[in-house]
Design a protein around this motif. Structure first.
Motif, PDB file in Angstrom:
ATOM      1  N   ALA A 306       4.984 -10.110  21.818  1.00 45.57           N
ATOM      2  CA  ALA A 306       3.796  -8.731  21.343  1.00 45.57           C
ATOM      3  C   ALA A 306       3.848  -7.955  20.015  1.00 45.57           C
ATOM      4  N   ALA A 307       5.241  -8.271  19.685  1.00 45.56           N
ATOM      5  CA  ALA A 307       5.293  -7.977  18.696  1.00 45.56           C
ATOM      6  C   ALA A 307       4.591  -8.698  17.088  1.00 45.56           C
ATOM      7  N   GLU A 308       4.963 -10.579  17.594  1.00 42.58           N
ATOM      8  CA  GLU A 308       4.841 -11.279  16.670  1.00 42.58           C
ATOM      9  C   GLU A 308       3.384 -11.125  16.633  1.00 42.58           C
ATOM     10  N   ARG A 309       2.715 -11.430  18.282  1.00 38.73           N
ATOM     11  CA  ARG A 309       1.638 -12.037  18.184  1.00 38.73           C
ATOM     12  C   ARG A 309       0.466 -10.456  18.049  1.00 38.73           C
ATOM     13  N   HIS A 310       0.972  -9.035  17.805  1.00 36.09           N
ATOM     14  CA  HIS A 310       0.382  -8.115  16.686  1.00 36.09           C
ATOM     15  C   HIS A 310       0.323  -8.343  15.376  1.00 36.09           C
ATOM     16  N   ARG A 311       1.046  -8.805  14.736  1.00 34.90           N
ATOM     17  CA  ARG A 311       1.074  -8.719  13.726  1.00 34.90           C
ATOM     18  C   ARG A 311       0.383  -9.948  12.833  1.00 34.90           C
ATOM     19  N   ALA A 312       0.481 -11.020  13.798  1.00 34.15           N
ATOM     20  CA  ALA A 312      -0.811 -11.921  13.436  1.00 34.15           C
ATOM     21  C   ALA A 312      -2.228 -11.632  13.378  1.00 34.15           C
ATOM     22  N   THR A 359     -14.027  -2.215  14.787  1.00 30.05           N
ATOM     23  CA  THR A 359     -13.793  -2.581  15.533  1.00 30.05           C
ATOM     24  C   THR A 359     -12.369  -2.687  15.815  1.00 30.05           C
ATOM     25  N   PHE A 360     -12.023  -1.866  16.151  1.00 34.14           N
ATOM     26  CA  PHE A 360     -10.252  -1.861  16.434  1.00 34.14           C
ATOM     27  C   PHE A 360      -9.683  -1.561  15.603  1.00 34.14           C
ATOM     28  N   GLY A 361      -9.757  -1.201  14.581  1.00 32.98           N
ATOM     29  CA  GLY A 361      -8.834  -0.997  13.438  1.00 32.98           C
ATOM     30  C   GLY A 361      -9.597  -2.000  12.082  1.00 32.98           C
ATOM     31  N   ASP A 362      -9.897  -0.963  10.654  1.00 31.99           N
ATOM     32  CA  ASP A 362     -10.159  -1.942   9.890  1.00 31.99           C
ATOM     33  C   ASP A 362      -9.541  -2.026   8.904  1.00 31.99           C
ATOM     34  N   ALA A 363      -9.669  -3.078   7.742  1.00 32.97           N
ATOM     35  CA  ALA A 363      -9.167  -3.835   7.017  1.00 32.97           C
ATOM     36  C   ALA A 363      -7.717  -3.097   6.626  1.00 32.97           C
ATOM     37  N   ASP A 364      -7.501  -1.415   6.280  1.00 33.84           N
ATOM     38  CA  ASP A 364      -6.880  -1.096   5.964  1.00 33.84           C
ATOM     39  C   ASP A 364      -5.690  -0.686   7.151  1.00 33.84           C
ATOM     40  N   TRP A 365      -6.743   0.258   8.145  1.00 31.55           N
ATOM     41  CA  TRP A 365      -5.492   0.391   9.002  1.00 31.55           C
ATOM     42  C   TRP A 365      -4.656  -0.547   9.315  1.00 31.55           C
ATOM     43  N   HIS A 366      -5.346  -2.137   9.788  1.00 31.77           N
ATOM     44  CA  HIS A 366      -4.286  -3.533  10.072  1.00 31.77           C
ATOM     45  C   HIS A 366      -3.246  -3.249   8.926  1.00 31.77           C
ATOM     46  N   LEU A 367      -3.564  -3.570   7.861  1.00 29.86           N
ATOM     47  CA  LEU A 367      -2.678  -3.992   6.583  1.00 29.86           C
ATOM     48  C   LEU A 367      -1.730  -2.407   6.900  1.00 29.86           C
ATOM     49  N   ALA A 368      -1.703  -1.458   6.780  1.00 33.54           N
ATOM     50  CA  ALA A 368      -0.609  -0.723   7.551  1.00 33.54           C
ATOM     51  C   ALA A 368       0.382  -0.822   8.118  1.00 33.54           C
ATOM     52  N   ASP A 369       0.066  -1.450   9.622  1.00 34.18           N
ATOM     53  CA  ASP A 369       0.134  -2.128  10.395  1.00 34.18           C
ATOM     54  C   ASP A 369       1.247  -3.936  10.296  1.00 34.18           C
ATOM     55  N   VAL A 370       1.001  -4.219   9.330  1.00 35.58           N
ATOM     56  CA  VAL A 370       1.215  -5.372   8.905  1.00 35.58           C
ATOM     57  C   VAL A 370       2.900  -4.889   8.028  1.00 35.58           C
ATOM     58  N   ARG A 372       4.026  -2.309   8.648  1.00 32.72           N
ATOM     59  CA  ARG A 372       5.599  -1.582   8.760  1.00 32.72           C
ATOM     60  C   ARG A 372       5.960  -2.013   9.666  1.00 32.72           C
ATOM     61  N   ALA A 373       5.916  -3.220   9.602  1.00 31.44           N
ATOM     62  CA  ALA A 373       6.044  -5.126  10.487  1.00 31.44           C
ATOM     63  C   ALA A 373       7.266  -5.486   9.396  1.00 31.44           C
ATOM     64  N   GLY A 374       7.713  -4.958   8.012  1.00 29.33           N
ATOM     65  CA  GLY A 374       8.008  -5.549   7.479  1.00 29.33           C
ATOM     66  C   GLY A 374       7.487  -6.890   6.557  1.00 29.33           C
ATOM     67  N   GLY A 375       5.955  -6.736   7.304  1.00 28.04           N
ATOM     68  CA  GLY A 375       5.237  -8.048   5.955  1.00 28.04           C
ATOM     69  C   GLY A 375       4.753  -9.227   7.141  1.00 28.04           C
ATOM     70  N   LEU A 376       3.711 -10.015   6.756  1.00 33.36           N
ATOM     71  CA  LEU A 376       3.516 -11.137   7.823  1.00 33.36           C
ATOM     72  C   LEU A 376       4.888 -11.669   8.343  1.00 33.36           C
ATOM     73  N   ILE A 377       5.673 -12.477   7.520  1.00 32.72           N
ATOM     74  CA  ILE A 377       7.084 -12.966   8.430  1.00 32.72           C
ATOM     75  C   ILE A 377       7.744 -11.916   8.788  1.00 32.72           C
ATOM     76  N   GLY A 378       7.994 -11.263   8.857  1.00 34.81           N
ATOM     77  CA  GLY A 378       8.784 -10.264   9.166  1.00 34.81           C
ATOM     78  C   GLY A 378       9.859  -9.849   7.753  1.00 34.81           C
ATOM     79  N   THR A 379      11.121  -9.552   8.352  1.00 42.17           N
ATOM     80  CA  THR A 379      11.983  -8.866   7.596  1.00 42.17           C
ATOM     81  C   THR A 379      13.010  -9.402   7.957  1.00 42.17           C
ATOM     82  N   GLU A 380      12.955 -10.171   9.075  1.00 44.32           N
ATOM     83  CA  GLU A 380      14.341 -10.645   9.258  1.00 44.32           C
ATOM     84  C   GLU A 380      14.416 -11.773   8.660  1.00 44.32           C
ATOM     85  N   ARG A 381      16.222 -12.282   8.058  1.00 44.19           N
ATOM     86  CA  ARG A 381      16.469 -13.218   6.732  1.00 44.19           C
ATOM     87  C   ARG A 381      18.032 -13.694   7.369  1.00 44.19           C
ATOM     88  N   GLU A 382      17.845 -15.456   7.572  1.00 43.84           N
ATOM     89  CA  GLU A 382      19.197 -15.098   7.676  1.00 43.84           C
ATOM     90  C   GLU A 382      20.513 -15.361   7.159  1.00 43.84           C
TER      91      GLU A 382
END
Length: 384
Positions: A306-312, A359-370, A372-382
């Protein structure tokens, strides 16, 4: 990674492209909009005959059992035609909600009718105070014996006027913003206690305001915590909207380039002026950015994470919202005065792209979602 379409997907693309080219010219669309339904019922039957309504319906429920890539193909073509039929509300969003939230018995009862075209659906979720927050629900549902009753109001229910059944979010427990305690219910659109007020939206579609006064309802699925299933369905539907936006952007760009080649000023085609050439190239860059993100969203829409799907999907919706607005505004401006007239198509693409963005969130709304998730590729690093 192989981005080529399969033979079956190419056949689907060819058939839908041909349908839109033959049946959805701009003047034809204007005629459909004047019908009492606001769309062409004959075309709805044709969608059913071609298997488009049952595209994502499982095979054991009478559908094709296809996925997000096939939906992307159809929605991109429909975006080029600016279709008016309630395909998104019924076949894409409604079908996804039933697949993810309903019990097997309810799926067996509803999905075959959806696939054959005899059942139209609308999702009644937004409330006046909720904006894009799916958990902000004040409409309530109470159980009396084996029956459920719904009280409350919903706003901007897309194609709610045409719907036979309404899929309604209602709170069965908890407070207004709690994620838990939200149920999904199916309500007969003509049931007692249901009042609909219809109106036209700016992009030529229809929507309704709905009030429920002890309206009889059936809960979809066995759980009172339907929000995760709703969020999954909306992620899939948002990916489909991204594809529709790419279709609309493609036609708007093509129309504009053709206009620059034919419109003359000072004895020359205006497309010969370098400044306008640069603006047309900028439009193409916006289009290709949107196209790549729409493909990415379609590929990720079926993910179980769910997290990866929604972030993408959120990243795609944000990019496409910005790119769509920028391209459509340029298209209108480069057409000059004719671009803002109701009799010319390009302004209608701007309206539809604006509607998709909201519809279901404008560009700014979804940018804020991304973010909060740490960016498109996430914040996890090896670890290094």
């Amino acid at each position: 990674m192989d981005f080529d379409l399969s033979d079956e997907q190419r056949l689907l693309k060819d058939s839908v492209d041909r349908l839109i080219a033959d049946q959805y010219g701009f003047e034809q669309r204007r005629a459909y909009a004047k019908k009492p339904e606001g769309y062409d019922p004959a075309l709805w039957s044709q969608y059913a005959e071609l298997g488009l309504l049952g595209l994502i319906v499982p095979e054991n429920n009478g559908g094709a059992g296809a996925g997000p890539i096939e939906t992307m193909i159809v929605m991109e073509a429909f975006g080029r035609g600016l279709i008016l039929e309630p395909y998104f509300a019924t076949a894409v969003l409604g079908g996804a909600l039933i697949r993810h939230a309903a019990s097997p018995e309810q799926q067996n009862a509803l999905l075959p009718k959806l696939a054959e075209g005899s059942l139209k659906l609308a999702f009644a979720q937004m409330e006046r105070q909720s904006r894009y927050d799916l958990a902000d629900v004040t409409t309530c549902a109470a159980q009396s014996g084996m029956a459920w009753k719904i009280d409350g109001a919903k706003s901007l229910v897309l194609h709610g006027e045409a719907a036979d059944k309404l899929l309604v979010t209602a709170r069965v427990s908890g407070n207004q913003h709690d994620r838990d305690g939200i149920g999904l219910f199916v309500v007969d659109a003509k049931a007692s206690g249901v009042t609909r007020r219809a109106y036209a939206t700016q992009d030529g579609s229809r929507a309704v305001e709905i009030t429920f006064d002890a309206a009889p309802a059936e809960r979809l699925g066995p759980t009172a915590n339907a929000l995760p299933a709703i969020e999954r369905a909306i992620d899939e539907a948002t990916a489909a909207l991204c594809a529709e936006a790419v279709g609309a952007m493609t036609t708007a760009h093509t129309m504009t380039v053709d206009y620059l080649k034919t419109r003359k000023q000072f004895g020359r085609a205006i497309g010969e002026f370098q400044a306008l050439q640069h603006r047309a190239v900028d439009m193409y860059v916006h289009l290709e950015q949107a196209r790549s993100m729409a493909i990415f969203a379609a590929m990720m829409a079926g993910s179980d994470d769910a997290a990866e799907r929604h972030r993408a999907v959120a990243a795609a919706k944000s990019q496409i919202g910005k790119s769509g607005r920028a391209l459509a505004k340029e298209a209108v401006q480069l057409h000059g005065g004719i671009g803002v007239t109701m009799e010319y198509a390009v302004g209608h693409y701007l309206k539809r792209l604006t509607g998709i963005d909201m519809t279901f969130g404008d560009a700014d709304w979804h940018l804020a979602d991304v973010a909060r998730a740490g960016g498109l590729i996430g914040t996890e690093r090896e670890p290094v």
